[in-house]
Scaffold this motif. Structure first.
Motif, mmCIF file in Angstrom:
data_model
loop_
_atom_site.group_PDB
_atom_site.id
_atom_site.type_symbol
_atom_site.label_atom_id
_atom_site.label_comp_id
_atom_site.label_asym_id
_atom_site.label_seq_id
_atom_site.Cartn_x
_atom_site.Cartn_y
_atom_site.Cartn_z
ATOM 1 N N MET A 117 -39.135 39.830 -10.538
ATOM 2 C CA MET A 117 -39.574 38.586 -9.904
ATOM 3 C C MET A 117 -40.134 37.592 -10.911
ATOM 4 S SD MET A 117 -39.067 38.676 -6.547
ATOM 5 C CE MET A 117 -40.328 37.759 -5.655
ATOM 6 N N LEU A 118 -40.368 38.057 -12.144
ATOM 7 C CA LEU A 118 -40.808 37.129 -13.183
ATOM 8 C C LEU A 118 -39.761 36.047 -13.412
ATOM 9 C CD1 LEU A 118 -42.356 39.633 -15.788
ATOM 10 C CD2 LEU A 118 -43.583 38.074 -14.260
ATOM 11 N N ILE A 130 -40.550 32.932 -11.745
ATOM 12 C CA ILE A 130 -41.512 32.034 -12.397
ATOM 13 C C ILE A 130 -40.771 30.981 -13.216
ATOM 14 C CG2 ILE A 130 -43.377 31.908 -14.095
ATOM 15 C CD1 ILE A 130 -44.241 34.688 -13.200
ATOM 16 N N ILE A 131 -39.735 31.422 -13.924
ATOM 17 C CA ILE A 131 -38.911 30.466 -14.682
ATOM 18 C C ILE A 131 -38.231 29.492 -13.728
ATOM 19 C CG2 ILE A 131 -36.916 30.243 -16.214
ATOM 20 C CD1 ILE A 131 -37.629 32.965 -17.366
ATOM 21 N N SER A 132 -37.737 30.013 -12.613
ATOM 22 C CA SER A 132 -37.068 29.156 -11.629
ATOM 23 C C SER A 132 -38.024 28.120 -11.061
ATOM 24 C CB SER A 132 -36.486 30.006 -10.500
ATOM 25 O OG SER A 132 -35.500 30.894 -10.980
ATOM 26 N N ILE A 133 -39.233 28.556 -10.723
ATOM 27 C CA ILE A 133 -40.232 27.629 -10.182
ATOM 28 C C ILE A 133 -40.564 26.555 -11.203
ATOM 29 C CG2 ILE A 133 -42.621 27.421 -9.404
ATOM 30 C CD1 ILE A 133 -42.324 30.271 -8.249
ATOM 31 N N ARG A 170 -41.564 48.566 -8.358
ATOM 32 C CA ARG A 170 -42.087 48.104 -9.645
ATOM 33 C C ARG A 170 -41.040 47.337 -10.439
ATOM 34 N NH1 ARG A 170 -45.491 53.660 -11.048
ATOM 35 N NH2 ARG A 170 -47.138 53.313 -9.485
ATOM 36 N N VAL A 171 -39.814 47.874 -10.455
ATOM 37 C CA VAL A 171 -38.753 47.176 -11.195
ATOM 38 C C VAL A 171 -38.479 45.809 -10.577
ATOM 39 C CG1 VAL A 171 -36.325 47.222 -11.861
ATOM 40 C CG2 VAL A 171 -37.693 49.311 -11.997
ATOM 41 N N PHE A 190 -37.150 33.851 -1.204
ATOM 42 C CA PHE A 190 -35.871 34.052 -1.883
ATOM 43 C C PHE A 190 -35.212 35.396 -1.550
ATOM 44 C CE2 PHE A 190 -33.273 35.186 -5.622
ATOM 45 C CZ PHE A 190 -32.389 34.125 -5.601
ATOM 46 N N PRO A 191 -35.916 36.534 -1.635
ATOM 47 C CA PRO A 191 -35.259 37.820 -1.317
ATOM 48 C C PRO A 191 -34.721 37.850 0.118
ATOM 49 C CG PRO A 191 -37.329 38.200 -2.474
ATOM 50 C CD PRO A 191 -37.306 36.746 -2.109
ATOM 51 N N PHE A 192 -35.502 37.345 1.067
ATOM 52 C CA PHE A 192 -35.071 37.297 2.466
ATOM 53 C C PHE A 192 -33.817 36.436 2.610
ATOM 54 C CE2 PHE A 192 -35.211 34.374 6.105
ATOM 55 C CZ PHE A 192 -34.998 35.253 7.157
#
Length: 538
Positions: free
Chosen positions: A465-466, A469-472, A459-460, A501-503
């Protein structure tokens, strides 16, 4: 080491422990080389052991750690947005009008070094054209194309495109000699002075690469142009660019303004924001995400001025460059090392001024997907190899007693922390979310924290991951115009690419960083790896 350098400042030219003749100091420097890698590996090994022996401790640690990263994401997102807005504002400013208020601005010259190895003519030409299109008077610009003797006669075949059209993907073409002649013919009369230099191969004590090539070119320029014309060194701003660097139209007028208004211009470097967008539409998803991640990181750092260090394309006073004995020729990461050289030489009275103004560079692209992945890994490893600055400046801090203890501690803590985090954070977040469940034993598996650990972390991290959204959103704002051959579907692919990105942070950020640190640990030193330059229709 440089015999022309004063004995008391001998440490400014150290590349690695073996450069030191004093056995005790050599061992001390060697320990500093080992320390960051040992710390990173120690953290990872300890995480596994504690997941087995003390799973409850690890569970609470990882919960606190991911919450910390959540707030860190918010903090960085704020700085990213602020820096982006300042960059756009500076792009629109009338910098020629601003510097016109200073009577001495017409005495300011710009020395630009463009180091070239085996890059295609089209890439070199684009860089020179961007210099020509700037708004700063060309009669105040000295441009030097710094070539490598070992590439002078190389001739590389043009590679076919997938449809067999050889002219479509001209990856590597002429030898450096022919490229240099074409560039001199086209641009030789466009600036106050234009010169081509040839850096000899196999100079003892040098590492073949950008730093050694650039230093040779700067010394030749000083000898043949600057000193004969008696141009005061403090009136020259030196810019160190990569061969693919394309400056934006107001770069030199913006740079001149910051130079003229700096409190101590000869003790200041100037850092633009690198946008890796020259060939961004041709880059695969992984390369695009890494390109924007690098852009965003350096954009964020513009707001962290007290921690800012020179990277890749940057500028500084020519007087400062001469005073420090030029860039080291025995290191890989010369662009950051020149900051530490200047910082130590000036007893800590040296800083980097953010320009909030962009230059554009190439994304990492090769002629096939798998080679691009390999090149991304190599590039990340080379950047992470800049960890070699840590033993350099810690040793320098011990030798230089005039720098305040607070500065020494603050910078050491920040830089060491960044490199260790680079190598461990993404691995810790990935491993510790489930490792205690597998190694903690039956007793831990029956606890409430064991049941909730994966859910809390999930959840955290989902909320965190929000930040993507800014990065995109910002990546779409920075993108250059889409070439007509790419359909609208390309935007969708671009957006969903961020899900990788996480991978990527594990396999193409943490692992290359660990690789670089491990090389320093065991003395398996690297040479300079030249990033392949590839653009279609070049």
């Amino acid at each position: 080491m440089n015999s022309d350098f004063s004995q008391k400042d001998y440490y400014l030219k150290i590349g690695r422990a073996s450069d030191l003749k004093n056995p005790k100091k050599r061992i001390l420097f060697r320990l500093f080389e080992i320390f960051p890698g040992a710390l990173s590996w120690g953290i990872l090994i300890l995480a596994v052991i504690l997941s087995w022996k003390k799973p409850l401790w690890v569970a609470f640690f990882i919960i606190i750690f991911v919450i910390f990263w959540f707030f860190r994401t918010i903090y960085f997102s704020f700085h990213l947005w602020i820096s982006y807005k300042k960059m756009r504002k500076n792009e629109k400013a009338d910098w020629i009008g601003e510097i016109a208020r200073f009577s001495q601005w017409r005495n300011i010259y710009h020395l630009v070094i463009v180091p070239m190895y085996r890059e295609p003519l089209g890439i070199v030409r684009d860089s020179l054209r961007s210099l020509e299109k700037t708004d700063y008077p060309k009669d105040k610009m000295v441009v030097v194309l710094a070539c490598e003797e070992r590439a002078r006669k190389d001739v590389h075949p043009v590679r076919d495109s997938e449809d067999g059209n050889k002219s479509k993907k001209e990856h590597i073409s002429n030898g450096a000699q022919e490229t240099a002649e074409e560039i001199k013919k086209e641009f030789g009369s466009k600036f106050f002075r234009f010169m081509v230099t040839w850096h000899p191969a196999d100079i003892p004590g040098e590492i073949a690469g950008k730093g050694s090539n650039e230093t040779w070119a700067v010394k030749k320029t000083k000898e043949k142009i600057i000193d004969p014309l008696a141009i005061p060194y403090e009136n020259i701003i030196f810019s160190s660019f990569d061969v693919d660097t394309c400056v934006f139209p107001k770069y030199f007028s913006c740079l001149s303004y910051y130079y003229l208004t700096a409190k101590k211009p000869t003790r200041t470097s100037f850092q633009p924001i690198p946008l890796y967008i020259n060939n961004i539409w041709q880059a695969p998803a992984i390369s695009r995400i890494f390109s924007f991640s690098a852009t965003f990181w350096h954009t964020i750092n513009q707001e962290r001025q007290e921690k800012l260090i020179t990277f890749s394309s940057h500028s500084m006073s020519f007087k400062a460059l001469v005073d420090v004995g030029f860039k080291q020729t025995n290191v890989v990461s010369d662009d950051s090392r020149i900051f530490w050289q200047s910082f130590l030489k000036n007893n800590g009275d040296y800083r980097v001024q953010p320009l909030y103004y962009p230059v554009s560079m190439d994304a990492n692209v090769s002629d096939n997907f798998w080679k691009t992945l390999i090149n991304i890994y190599k590039q990340q490893k080379r950047w992470a190899y800049g960890m070699g600055d840590i033993p350099y400046f810690i040793f320098g801090f011990l030798e230089n007693k005039k720098i305040s203890l607070l500065k020494k501690f603050s910078l050491s803590f920040e830089i060491i922390g960044e490199h260790v985090s680079w190598a461990t954070s993404s691995i810790l977040i990935f491993l510790l979310g489930w490792l205690p469940l597998f190694l903690g034993g039956k007793e831990f598996s029956q606890t409430l924290i064991s049941y909730n650990l994966p859910r809390i972390i999930s959840r955290v991290m989902t909320i965190s991951m929000l930040g993507l959204i800014i990065s995109i959103y910002l990546s779409f704002l920075i993108l250059p115009p889409k070439p007509p051959e790419y359909g609208r579907f390309k935007y969708l692919i671009f957006a969903f690419g961020w899900l990788l990105f996480p991978f990527m942070m594990i396999f193409f950020a943490a692992l290359p960083a660990l690789d670089a640190q491990t090389r320093w640990m065991f003395g398996k030193y690297m040479g300079f790896w030249v990033t392949e330059k590839f653009r279609e229709n070049r």
